[in-house]
Design a protein around this motif. Structure first.
Motif, PDB file in Angstrom:
ATOM      1  N   UNK A 106      46.805   7.296   8.477  1.00 11.78           N
ATOM      2  CA  UNK A 106      46.972   8.744   8.570  1.00 11.78           C
ATOM      3  C   UNK A 106      45.610   9.433   8.591  1.00 11.78           C
ATOM      4  N   UNK A 107      45.277  10.019   9.731  1.00 13.32           N
ATOM      5  CA  UNK A 107      43.939  10.570   9.922  1.00 13.32           C
ATOM      6  C   UNK A 107      43.616  11.691   8.942  1.00 13.32           C
ATOM      7  N   UNK A 108      44.624  12.374   8.459  1.00 16.30           N
ATOM      8  CA  UNK A 108      44.388  13.470   7.516  1.00 16.30           C
ATOM      9  C   UNK A 108      43.783  12.963   6.212  1.00 16.30           C
ATOM     10  N   UNK A 109      43.913  11.681   5.940  1.00 17.97           N
ATOM     11  CA  UNK A 109      43.401  11.115   4.703  1.00 17.97           C
ATOM     12  C   UNK A 109      41.983  10.570   4.841  1.00 17.97           C
ATOM     13  N   UNK A 110      41.360  10.826   5.977  1.00 14.45           N
ATOM     14  CA  UNK A 110      39.976  10.402   6.162  1.00 14.45           C
ATOM     15  C   UNK A 110      39.052  11.573   5.847  1.00 14.45           C
ATOM     16  N   UNK A 111      37.957  11.254   5.137  1.00 15.86           N
ATOM     17  CA  UNK A 111      37.111  12.312   4.594  1.00 15.86           C
ATOM     18  C   UNK A 111      35.927  12.671   5.488  1.00 15.86           C
ATOM     19  N   UNK A 112      35.172  11.676   5.860  1.00 14.82           N
ATOM     20  CA  UNK A 112      33.958  11.890   6.636  1.00 14.82           C
ATOM     21  C   UNK A 112      34.105  11.237   8.004  1.00 14.82           C
ATOM     22  N   UNK A 113      33.566  11.919   9.009  1.00 16.64           N
ATOM     23  CA  UNK A 113      33.703  11.485  10.391  1.00 16.64           C
ATOM     24  C   UNK A 113      32.354  11.420  11.068  1.00 16.64           C
ATOM     25  N   UNK A 114      32.246  10.467  11.987  1.00 18.74           N
ATOM     26  CA  UNK A 114      31.074  10.423  12.840  1.00 18.74           C
ATOM     27  C   UNK A 114      31.239  11.376  14.011  1.00 18.74           C
ATOM     28  N   UNK A 115      30.215  11.414  14.850  1.00 17.36           N
ATOM     29  CA  UNK A 115      30.211  12.332  16.000  1.00 17.36           C
ATOM     30  C   UNK A 115      30.965  11.760  17.200  1.00 17.36           C
ATOM     31  N   UNK A 116      31.219  10.483  17.176  1.00 16.61           N
ATOM     32  CA  UNK A 116      31.969   9.866  18.264  1.00 16.61           C
ATOM     33  C   UNK A 116      31.082   9.215  19.302  1.00 16.61           C
ATOM     34  N   UNK A 117      31.657   8.231  19.994  1.00 18.86           N
ATOM     35  CA  UNK A 117      30.960   7.572  21.087  1.00 18.86           C
ATOM     36  C   UNK A 117      31.954   7.411  22.235  1.00 18.86           C
ATOM     37  N   UNK A 118      31.500   7.694  23.439  1.00 16.49           N
ATOM     38  CA  UNK A 118      32.376   7.676  24.606  1.00 16.49           C
ATOM     39  C   UNK A 118      32.564   6.245  25.118  1.00 16.49           C
ATOM     40  N   UNK A 119      33.812   5.903  25.364  1.00 15.83           N
ATOM     41  CA  UNK A 119      34.161   4.636  26.008  1.00 15.83           C
ATOM     42  C   UNK A 119      34.934   4.964  27.271  1.00 15.83           C
ATOM     43  N   UNK A 120      34.462   4.452  28.380  1.00 18.46           N
ATOM     44  CA  UNK A 120      35.131   4.686  29.659  1.00 18.46           C
ATOM     45  C   UNK A 120      35.458   3.333  30.285  1.00 18.46           C
TER      46      UNK A 120
END
Length: 123
Positions: A106-120
């Motif tokens: 459940x994503x709502x239970x995650x506290x800290x997030x990275x900026x993301x990386x693109x995968x194509x």
């Protein structure tokens, strides 16, 4: 402040492989697990996989089970996502995040997030 940094994204042909990494840092870095999610254009962010930090238990979304593998390297506060047999529908921005209390899809239970990386994934 906890910081997460993803790397390893890029362009891959269908059927190919990529390995994503996510390194965590911060003065109070403490969590029960780390997970990966992804967000494709025009779609909601979806859970992909997570790993418990102490025992290494893993959970996966059905869409990636048997193709993706999550692993961790505790000494480096790093989690990996090995993606094999990739499909065009895997194209998305991939995010890592920390779950403070428990291993969870459940994503709502995650506290800290990275900026993301693109995968194509090209067909």
């Amino acid at each position: 402040q906890v910081q997460l940094a993803e790397s390893g994204g890029g362009l891959v042909q269908a059927g190919g492989s990529l390995r994503l990494s996510c390194a965590g840092s911060g003065p109070t870095l403490s969590f029960s697990g780390m997970g990966w999610s992804r967000q494709a254009p025009g779609k909601e962010r979806e859970f992909i996989a997570a790993i418990g930090w102490s025992l290494g238990r893993t959970i996966y979304a059905d869409s990636v089970k048997d193709r993706f593998t999550i692993s961790r390297e505790n000494a480096k506060n790093t989690v990996y996502l090995q993606m094999n047999s990739q499909k065009p529908e895997d194209t998305a921005v991939y995010y890592c995040a920390t779950a403070r209390l428990k291993l969870t899809p459940h994503l709502i239970e995650y506290d800290y997030w990275g900026q993301g990386t693109q995968v194509t994934v090209s067909s």
